[in-house]
Design a protein around this motif. Structure first.
Motif: not given
Length: 284
Positions: A241-265
């Motif tokens: 279960l930890e393995s199954e949920l790992f990617n989800t929680v990390i991806e969700d947090e990365v997505a949240r931080l990207k919305k709060l941050g400033t990224i210019e490509l």
């Protein structure tokens, strides 16, 4: 062999040198100083960090040999680093920045996992996945494996005529289970290749299949018994279960931080992706 491992090999050559006197073992910790080189302190923490990055074969060395080898390595690196004068070259600085970024990001990932993948979250995931789910079936079966469909058809004919399945398996099966009468024991969903699993699922208890082809050859299958699988305990599937949920929680947090941050490509097409192959980027 990389430059780093050459230095480590040099350290191994002097690994049996006497250990430097340090803090008493009872009070030793990551801040314990084991050597001072031109005013730069080397601690047990530095040594442990160096050990954690070594290939497995080095970790098989006796503790005292490895201790002295790592200590010598760090002393040698410090002496060499002290010889350097001027600004750190760009390629080295960029590697240092990447390494720091990677290590700090790994630390943050550990914090996210500790915060998000709590026992309560895992138990909720367990209940959702197993509590109301219908139990899967498990099968106890045996098979006879042969090379051609004609051989499989001939076996079916013999079995219909009253031949003993176990004896035929011992005599004719080319599979590893042949000497054991073709017995495969109990197995569940996903444990056999799909054509075999599908054929078994269609059989009644005690029935024998027609020829079934898989990548291993042609099978004649006898289903002995069917049962419902027991629901696994929470502890049995906790790591899963930890393995199954790992990617989800990390991806969700990365997505949240990207919305709060400033990224210019850079605009797509401004840079040819093939430029990363140019060696000059690693040296200038």
């Amino acid at each position: 062999m990389s430059k780093h491992f050459k230095i480590f090999t040099l350290a191994l050559a002097t690994a049996f040198a006497p250990m430097l006197a340090g803090a008493e073992e009872q009070t030793a910790n990551s801040s314990t100083v084991v050597a001072t080189v031109n005013g730069t302190q080397i601690t047990l923490g530095h040594m442990a960090a160096a050990r954690s990055g070594l290939p497995e074969q080095y970790l098989q060395l006796p503790d005292d040999v490895l201790y002295n080898a790592i200590l010598d390595q760090l002393v040698n690196q410090t002496i060499l680093a002290d010889r350097f004068e001027g600004e750190v070259p760009g390629p080295v600085q960029r590697r240092l920045e990447n390494e720091r970024r990677s290590l700090v990001a790994s630390t943050v990932i550990e914090e996210i996992v500790e915060e998000k993948l709590t026992e309560a979250v895992l138990k909720a995931a367990y209940d959702e996945k197993y509590a109301s789910a219908a139990p899967d079936k498990e099968f106890k079966a045996a098979h006879i494996l042969v090379e051609t469909e004609e051989e499989a058809k001939a076996l079916v004919t013999e079995l219909e005529g009253g031949a003993d399945f176990t004896e035929l398996a011992k005599e004719r099966s080319t599979g590893p289970s042949g000497p054991n009468g073709g017995d495969l024991g109990w197995f569940g969903k996903g444990m056999m290749v799909p054509p075999f699993e599908e054929a078994v699922a269609k059989l009644d208890d005690g029935a024998i299949s027609g020829p079934v082809q898989t990548q291993f050859g042609w099978h004649v299958i006898k289903l002995s018994e069917t049962r419902l699988a027991n629901k696994p305990s929470f502890e049995e599937v906790k790591a899963e279960l930890e393995s199954e949920l790992f990617n989800t929680v990390i991806e969700d947090e990365v997505a949240r931080l990207k919305k709060l941050g400033t990224i210019e490509l850079s605009a797509e097409g401004d840079i040819d992706p093939a430029i990363l192959k140019e060696d000059i980027l690693l040296t200038e």
